[in-house]
Design an enzyme around this catalytic site. Structure first.
Site, PDB file in Angstrom:
ATOM      1  N   TRP A   1       0.920  -1.264  -0.059  1.00 20.22           N
ATOM      2  CA  TRP A   1      -0.066  -0.006  -0.004  1.00 20.22           C
ATOM      3  C   TRP A   1       0.944   1.202  -0.025  1.00 20.22           C
ATOM      4  O   TRP A   1       2.000   1.444   0.766  1.00 20.22           O
ATOM      5  CB  TRP A   1      -0.988  -0.233   1.204  1.00 20.22           C
ATOM      6  CG  TRP A   1      -1.620   1.374   1.403  1.00 20.22           C
ATOM      7  CD1 TRP A   1      -2.571   1.803   0.584  1.00 20.22           C
ATOM      8  CD2 TRP A   1      -1.743   1.881   2.756  1.00 20.22           C
ATOM      9  NE1 TRP A   1      -3.201   2.987   1.190  1.00 20.22           N
ATOM     10  CE2 TRP A   1      -2.740   2.994   2.374  1.00 20.22           C
ATOM     11  CE3 TRP A   1      -1.170   1.795   3.890  1.00 20.22           C
ATOM     12  CZ2 TRP A   1      -3.003   3.844   3.405  1.00 20.22           C
ATOM     13  CZ3 TRP A   1      -1.624   2.863   4.846  1.00 20.22           C
ATOM     14  CH2 TRP A   1      -2.491   3.894   4.685  1.00 20.22           C
TER      15      TRP A   1
ATOM     16  N   GLN B   1       4.611   5.372  -4.966  1.00 22.34           N
ATOM     17  CA  GLN B   1       5.609   6.158  -4.348  1.00 22.34           C
ATOM     18  C   GLN B   1       7.109   5.671  -4.551  1.00 22.34           C
ATOM     19  O   GLN B   1       8.017   6.292  -4.619  1.00 22.34           O
ATOM     20  CB  GLN B   1       5.433   6.207  -2.589  1.00 22.34           C
ATOM     21  CG  GLN B   1       6.439   6.758  -1.849  1.00 22.34           C
ATOM     22  CD  GLN B   1       5.984   6.507  -0.349  1.00 22.34           C
ATOM     23  OE1 GLN B   1       6.103   5.482   0.131  1.00 22.34           O
ATOM     24  NE2 GLN B   1       5.816   7.639   0.414  1.00 22.34           N
TER      25      GLN B   1
ATOM     26  N   TYR C   1      -4.950  -0.179  -4.475  1.00 25.93           N
ATOM     27  CA  TYR C   1      -3.706   0.454  -4.364  1.00 25.93           C
ATOM     28  C   TYR C   1      -2.912   0.896  -5.519  1.00 25.93           C
ATOM     29  O   TYR C   1      -2.831   0.062  -6.565  1.00 25.93           O
ATOM     30  CB  TYR C   1      -2.709  -0.555  -3.668  1.00 25.93           C
ATOM     31  CG  TYR C   1      -3.126  -0.776  -2.535  1.00 25.93           C
ATOM     32  CD1 TYR C   1      -4.173  -0.397  -1.484  1.00 25.93           C
ATOM     33  CD2 TYR C   1      -2.655  -2.287  -1.646  1.00 25.93           C
ATOM     34  CE1 TYR C   1      -4.279  -0.718  -0.153  1.00 25.93           C
ATOM     35  CE2 TYR C   1      -2.634  -2.385  -0.325  1.00 25.93           C
ATOM     36  CZ  TYR C   1      -3.797  -1.865   0.258  1.00 25.93           C
ATOM     37  OH  TYR C   1      -4.373  -2.363   1.446  1.00 25.93           O
TER      38      TYR C   1
ATOM     39  N   SER D   1     -11.883  -6.602   6.275  1.00 28.27           N
ATOM     40  CA  SER D   1     -10.948  -5.352   6.900  1.00 28.27           C
ATOM     41  C   SER D   1     -11.886  -4.438   7.243  1.00 28.27           C
ATOM     42  O   SER D   1     -12.452  -3.759   6.598  1.00 28.27           O
ATOM     43  CB  SER D   1     -10.168  -5.139   5.483  1.00 28.27           C
ATOM     44  OG  SER D   1      -9.134  -3.998   6.173  1.00 28.27           O
TER      45      SER D   1
ATOM     46  N   GLN E   1      -8.451  -7.716   8.990  1.00 32.26           N
ATOM     47  CA  GLN E   1      -7.175  -6.606   8.695  1.00 32.26           C
ATOM     48  C   GLN E   1      -7.605  -5.406   9.234  1.00 32.26           C
ATOM     49  O   GLN E   1      -8.119  -4.661   8.484  1.00 32.26           O
ATOM     50  CB  GLN E   1      -6.999  -6.812   7.083  1.00 32.26           C
ATOM     51  CG  GLN E   1      -5.481  -6.095   7.118  1.00 32.26           C
ATOM     52  CD  GLN E   1      -4.983  -5.968   5.685  1.00 32.26           C
ATOM     53  OE1 GLN E   1      -4.649  -4.941   4.988  1.00 32.26           O
ATOM     54  NE2 GLN E   1      -4.898  -7.220   5.075  1.00 32.26           N
TER      55      GLN E   1
ATOM     56  N   PRO F   1       1.665  -1.273  11.778  1.00 31.01           N
ATOM     57  CA  PRO F   1       2.306  -1.598  13.062  1.00 31.01           C
ATOM     58  C   PRO F   1       3.168  -0.590  13.571  1.00 31.01           C
ATOM     59  O   PRO F   1       3.276  -0.667  14.608  1.00 31.01           O
ATOM     60  CB  PRO F   1       2.793  -2.914  12.707  1.00 31.01           C
ATOM     61  CG  PRO F   1       3.459  -2.974  11.186  1.00 31.01           C
ATOM     62  CD  PRO F   1       2.174  -2.401  10.753  1.00 31.01           C
TER      63      PRO F   1
ATOM     64  N   LYS G   1      11.468   8.646  13.688  1.00 34.88           N
ATOM     65  CA  LYS G   1      11.928   9.551  12.609  1.00 34.88           C
ATOM     66  C   LYS G   1      11.481  10.818  12.553  1.00 34.88           C
ATOM     67  O   LYS G   1      11.938  11.698  12.096  1.00 34.88           O
ATOM     68  CB  LYS G   1      11.784   8.947  11.080  1.00 34.88           C
ATOM     69  CG  LYS G   1      10.389   8.937  10.778  1.00 34.88           C
ATOM     70  CD  LYS G   1      10.191   8.605   9.074  1.00 34.88           C
ATOM     71  CE  LYS G   1      10.581   7.104   9.082  1.00 34.88           C
ATOM     72  NZ  LYS G   1      10.271   6.644   7.382  1.00 34.88           N
TER      73      LYS G   1
ATOM     74  N   ASN H   1      12.884  -4.788   9.875  1.00 36.62           N
ATOM     75  CA  ASN H   1      11.710  -4.976  10.539  1.00 36.62           C
ATOM     76  C   ASN H   1      11.466  -6.394  10.586  1.00 36.62           C
ATOM     77  O   ASN H   1      10.737  -6.914  11.396  1.00 36.62           O
ATOM     78  CB  ASN H   1      10.411  -4.294   9.625  1.00 36.62           C
ATOM     79  CG  ASN H   1      10.371  -2.717   9.706  1.00 36.62           C
ATOM     80  OD1 ASN H   1      11.109  -2.176  10.601  1.00 36.62           O
ATOM     81  ND2 ASN H   1       9.855  -2.094   8.900  1.00 36.62           N
TER      82      ASN H   1
END
Length: 330
Positions: free
Chosen positions: A21, A27, A54, A152, A177, A207, A216, A295
């Protein structure tokens, strides 16, 4: 990598799932997207999550090409249906039989596969009878085009209704979800207990709270260049809710706790959601392979009870817990 069963089904998924996503087809350039998928595969990730909406279907195509050549039986490919796709006609959205059937077949083509492991209703459709939706899903299961079903961001009441129909139709509704992280815990009071009763697991998105839980973002400082908060394709809208001074101050208080555990802030955040026994998998996104490498180290990490309590104390009142925040558009 470690694996967990999805609800009471026989399907195992990787504790860390890779999702695209806001990245693939939008991106992140495709070469970089493929590098991130390879990093996930190399780390033992077998579960990949996407959706037709998406990048207006482009993300599914990128994921399909990125997974081409992999042993299909070794992967769990998950996608979703609900949001508008295509030119936005009246039947290009929702959970009508027409849109579900057409969307499923289009997703199969884009993903380059004969079947979808987990097909999910991306939201609840208030405008379509739930029976119509569930019968359409049942037909896809019986045709062998979908193996398992999920939802979801459904409420506890919607999940309970859907699960009752799934039992009647004898089809495997096995997952939900939702958004879930240290800062966003709206599923804990009602949704998780409902899913536990119905034999369903959570596959959670965000998460690390759109990157906020990596540390950040700093109070009083401009967002780092290239971060989610600077993404004009939609990412900035999703992250802004977590950029208040009190939330960022709470995240700063997590730094010594992460150091104490020998984890980065991002690893602590992903490990935290996996402490919930109803969570089967945490979806991570990435714009660079090194983010994947970091991660995935949260898989298999067990956090002590004292640390879990310290996290709650550090965040205090900035945590959102209101179950009414789980909702679908009307």
């Amino acid at each position: 990598m470690e694996f967990r069963r999805l609800g009471r089904s026989g399907l195992s998924v990787s504790e860390i799932a890779y999702g695209n996503w806001l990245t693939h087809g939008s991106q992140v350039e495709e070469e970089q997207a493929r590098a991130c998928v390879k990093a996930a595969l190399d780390a033992g990730v077998s579960t990949f999550d996407t959706a037709d909406v998406y990048a207006n279907t482009a993300a599914e195509s990128v994921l399909g090409r990125s997974l081409a050549g992999q042993r299909r039986e070794s992967l769990e490919i998950c996608t979703k249906v609900f949001w508008p796709t295509g030119p936005g006609g009246p039947n290009d959205k929702g959970l009508s039989r027409k849109h579900i059937m057409e969307s499923a077949h289009a997703s199969l083509k884009r993903l380059g596969t004969d079947y979808i492991d987990l097909y999910q209703a991306h939201r609840f459709d208030h405008s379509v009878p739930l029976e119509e939706t569930m019968v359409a899903f049942a037909d896809l299961v019986r045709q062998g085009k979908v193996l398992y079903l999920g939802v979801s961001e459904w409420t506890a009441e919607q999940i309970t209704r859907g699960a009752a129909l799934a039992r009647e139709l004898r089809i495997p509704l096995v997952s939900n979800q939702p958004q879930y992280n240290m800062l966003w815990r709206v599923i804990e009071e009602q949704v998780v207990p409902a899913c536990e009763r119905e034999g369903m697991s959570q596959i959670v998105w965000s998460p690390i709270a759109q990157g906020v839980l990596t540390g950040k973002y700093r109070s009083g400082q401009a967002p780092p260049p290239g971060s989610r908060a600077t993404d004009t394709n939609g990412g900035a809208n999703f992250v802004k809710r977590f950029l208040s001074d009190d939330v960022l101050a709470g995240v700063e208080r997590l730094r010594p706790l992460a150091d104490q555990a020998g984890l980065s802030l991002a690893q602590l955040a992903v490990a935290w959601v996996l402490q919930n026994t109803n969570v089967a998998s945490a979806i991570i996104g990435a714009s660079r392979p090194e983010q994947v490498h970091e991660n995935v180290k949260a898989a298999g990490v067990r956090l002590e009870a004292d640390l879990m309590r310290a996290i709650d104390e550090a965040l205090g009142d900035v945590v959102e817990r209101d179950p009414r925040m789980t909702q679908s558009p009307r």
